[in-house]
Structure formats: C-alpha cells, structure tokens
Design an enzyme around this catalytic site. Structure first.
Site, PDB file in Angstrom:
ATOM      1  N   CYS A 117       0.801  -1.226   0.000  1.00  0.00           N
ATOM      2  CA  CYS A 117       0.000   0.000   0.000  1.00  0.00           C
ATOM      3  C   CYS A 117       0.834   1.276   0.000  1.00  0.00           C
ATOM      4  O   CYS A 117       0.318   2.361  -0.275  1.00  0.00           O
ATOM      5  CB  CYS A 117      -0.951   0.004   1.201  1.00  0.00           C
ATOM      6  SG  CYS A 117      -2.091  -1.396   1.213  1.00  0.00           S
ATOM      7  N   HIS A 271      -3.278   7.109   2.366  1.00  0.00           N
ATOM      8  CA  HIS A 271      -3.701   5.831   1.790  1.00  0.00           C
ATOM      9  C   HIS A 271      -5.102   5.510   2.283  1.00  0.00           C
ATOM     10  O   HIS A 271      -5.418   5.653   3.470  1.00  0.00           O
ATOM     11  CB  HIS A 271      -2.727   4.731   2.202  1.00  0.00           C
ATOM     12  CG  HIS A 271      -3.222   3.353   1.940  1.00  0.00           C
ATOM     13  ND1 HIS A 271      -3.702   2.959   0.711  1.00  0.00           N
ATOM     14  CD2 HIS A 271      -3.322   2.257   2.756  1.00  0.00           C
ATOM     15  CE1 HIS A 271      -4.085   1.694   0.773  1.00  0.00           C
ATOM     16  NE2 HIS A 271      -3.855   1.249   2.000  1.00  0.00           N
ATOM     17  N   ASN A 301     -10.079  -0.329  -0.314  1.00  0.00           N
ATOM     18  CA  ASN A 301      -8.618  -0.260  -0.272  1.00  0.00           C
ATOM     19  C   ASN A 301      -8.068  -0.791  -1.594  1.00  0.00           C
ATOM     20  O   ASN A 301      -8.166  -1.974  -1.883  1.00  0.00           O
ATOM     21  CB  ASN A 301      -8.105  -1.100   0.901  1.00  0.00           C
ATOM     22  CG  ASN A 301      -6.598  -1.077   1.047  1.00  0.00           C
ATOM     23  OD1 ASN A 301      -5.886  -0.634   0.165  1.00  0.00           O
ATOM     24  ND2 ASN A 301      -6.106  -1.569   2.169  1.00  0.00           N
TER      25      ASN A 301
END
Length: 347
Positions: A117, A271, A301
């Site tokens: 990520c 993020h 996500n």
C-alpha cells in the site's frame, strides 16, 4: 552555472473497472452485513475487474490518460515504473514491461516495485531520484492493483476491504522549486512482515525432498498441497494500531523537517485503507475536515493505487489547482510506510 533540477508532478489520472460491488452483495454469501462493514471500515462500495482484465490493463488505461493530460508523447517517457502486489505474472515479465508495450514505449527502462500500500509513495521517491540525478527527464509512475485476484472471498475479515483500480502520474524535470516534489520520507520494518502477507505456494522438488518438507513448515512458504490459495492474510487489530501510530509519527517528522504545519497543507491525502485510521491520523495531526481527502467509502482499499486515485478524484472535482501543496501518507505490508510533500502542477 547550471540550475538545480527538481522533479515535478505534471499530471494525474486514474482508472476504475466497471463492476461496482456494494456491501449488500457480500451479505448473500458471507456472515456479514452492510452495517458491520461500514462501521468498521467506512467502505460502502468497491470495483472489481472482469476475469479477462488484468493489472496491466488497468495500469494501461490510467497511464494513457496521464500521458494525454501531460501532453507528452509515449516516446518522450524515459522510464515506466509500476507498483503492485497483484502483478499479471508471479515473477516475470514485470507489469511495467507489459504496460510499456501497450503504451507503445519501447527501449526504455521498465520495472516493478513491491511496497504494497506504500507503493505510490515509493514510486515518487524513485522518480524524484531519477529526475534530480539528471538520468531521466520524464518518468511515468503507476500504482495498479487487481486485488480481487489475490483475495480469499471466503474470508470475511479481508475480502470486503479491497477493490481494483489504477492511478498514474507523469513526473518531469523542472527548475522551479515551487513545482517540485519537496521531500520524500520512506521506511520499512520486516520484523512485522506477518501482519500483512500473501503466502506463496512452492513447487515440489523431488531431488531435495527433505528441504521441500522443511520449507513447507515455514509460515510464509507453504507446500502447494497444504495451501492452494495465495491470498491476502492480515492481522487486522495489530495492523490498525501500528498504522495509526506510524502514520502520525511519519507525518509529524516530514512537516518538522520542512518547517511546516498542518495549516500550510492544501490537502492531506492518505492511503485509503480504513476510515477509522484516516480519521484517527487526521485528528492527531490537527487537520481540518476540508483538508482531508477521503475516497475509501467509494473504492475500498486499492493498495498502491489508492493515493493516485484519490488525487485524481480531487482533480476531477475541480478542487486542485497548480501550486497546491499536497501531503501524501501511506502504510502497507512489509511493513512499509512513507510520506511525501509535493506541489501539484497538473492543471
């Protein structure tokens, strides 16, 4: 006297596949609910690619738009770098090589990075170094994920969290520090590698049977007969706690290092993993609500794609203007993390 070279973000773009999946869809197959998912993550929908659509296809669409917005021909790109944890192939060819071919970029540097990520933050760091060293003038960076290809859809603790998508940016040389990537902070700690991982199955080697059995007992190298799935596994509570602390501390360090405060930031774009993490970090850093960009409710996500997708969402809404100072921040498997201060120069 030669002028100092800086790296500038001159375009942003994203691509999302067409299949929108709501929380209600998961209720049909799992012991979960829309209320449970929203309360714990903030996620309402996510997008999944078709079975015939791969990570390189998503990356190509985002990259193509980024080049168009930058008004740069593919031949002017010196390097293509892709961040992904869900590549088309296990080891080779790289997704970046495939994307380069699809974009018509030949004979130039192309490679992938694996920072989960935190991938887009790492990409900005690599591109900044390439540009400022004088090695390259134009670098195309892409965070792209088909996370649906590495999700166990029987695991309700993970499968509801992730979505597919891609985000791309063109980074080019400039002599104007007010158009530059100001600073990049990167970090990692492999001691927490078991917090977020995708197990790898191993081919059986008949010539080293004892070694094969020994390797099968390792927590992250499992025998293919024992675990046919190579899917995301996560220690949710532990990851949540460490993410909030690490992200908050990292942002404080980069702001202090550049003599800035939260009031100097146009937009804080973290993020997009979990709404509770974003809110906790935002509150600890004293950002105003209008400074924080949140897209997790719409896309879930999307790992390395989440930050460029969130920047592009802000861009398409007409909120970004040249000269805006963005603070980007990410945390991911590895464990990895990083933050970036960058002036937007893509209008």
């Amino acid at each position: 006297m030669n002028k100092k070279i800086f790296a500038s973000l001159i375009s942003i773009a994203s691509y999302v596949p067409k299949n929108c999946v709501s929380n209600a869809e998961f209720e049909k197959h799992l012991d979960t609910s829309d209320e449970w998912i929203r309360k714990r993550t903030g996620i309402q929908t996510r997008y999944f690619a078709d079975s015939a659509q791969y990570t390189s296809d998503l990356a190509y669409e985002a990259g193509k738009t980024a080049l168009k917005r930058a008004n740069i021909e593919p031949s002017a790109i010196d390097a293509v770098i892709v961040a992904t944890l869900s590549p088309d192939y296990l080891t080779m060819p790289s997704t970046a090589c495939l994307v380069s071919a699809k974009l018509g970029i030949e004979g130039k540097t192309a490679f992938d990075i694996s920072s989960a990520c935190s991938g887009f933050i790492y990409l900005l760091g690599v591109a900044k170094s390439f540009i400022e060293s004088g090695a390259y003038k134009n670098v195309l960076i892409i965070g792209a994920e088909k996370l649906s290809s590495v999700i166990d859809f029987n695991d309700r603790s993970t499968c509801v969290l992730f979505g597919d998508g891609a985000g791309a940016a063109v980074i080019s040389a400039t002599d104007d520090p007010k158009k530059a990537i100001v600073d990049v902070h990167l970090g990692a700690n492999g001691n927490y590698s078991d917090f977020l991982l995708t197990p790898r199955t191993q081919a059986f080697n008949p010539y080293i049977e004892s070694d094969a059995k020994a390797n099968a007992q390792d927590s992250h190298l499992q025998d293919s007969n024992a675990n046919p799935l190579q899917c995301i596994q996560m220690k949710g509570n532990e990851t949540f706690k460490l993410a909030v602390k690490t992200l908050s501390d990292d942002v404080k360090r980069i702001l202090k290092a550049n003599n800035l405060s939260s009031k100097d930031i146009s937009f804080f774009i973290p993020h997009q993993a979990n709404l509770r993490i974003i809110n906790a970090v935002g509150a600890s850093l004293e950002f105003e609500e209008e400074q924080i960009i949140i897209t997790v409710q719409k896309y879930g996500n999307t790992s390395a794609a989440s930050i460029p997708m969130a920047i592009d969402e802000t861009y398409k809404q007409g909120c970004l203007k040249n000269g805006d100072l963005l603070l980007l921040d990410a945390f991911g498997g590895g464990l990895t993390w990083g933050s970036v201060l960058v002036y937007f120069n893509g209008v």
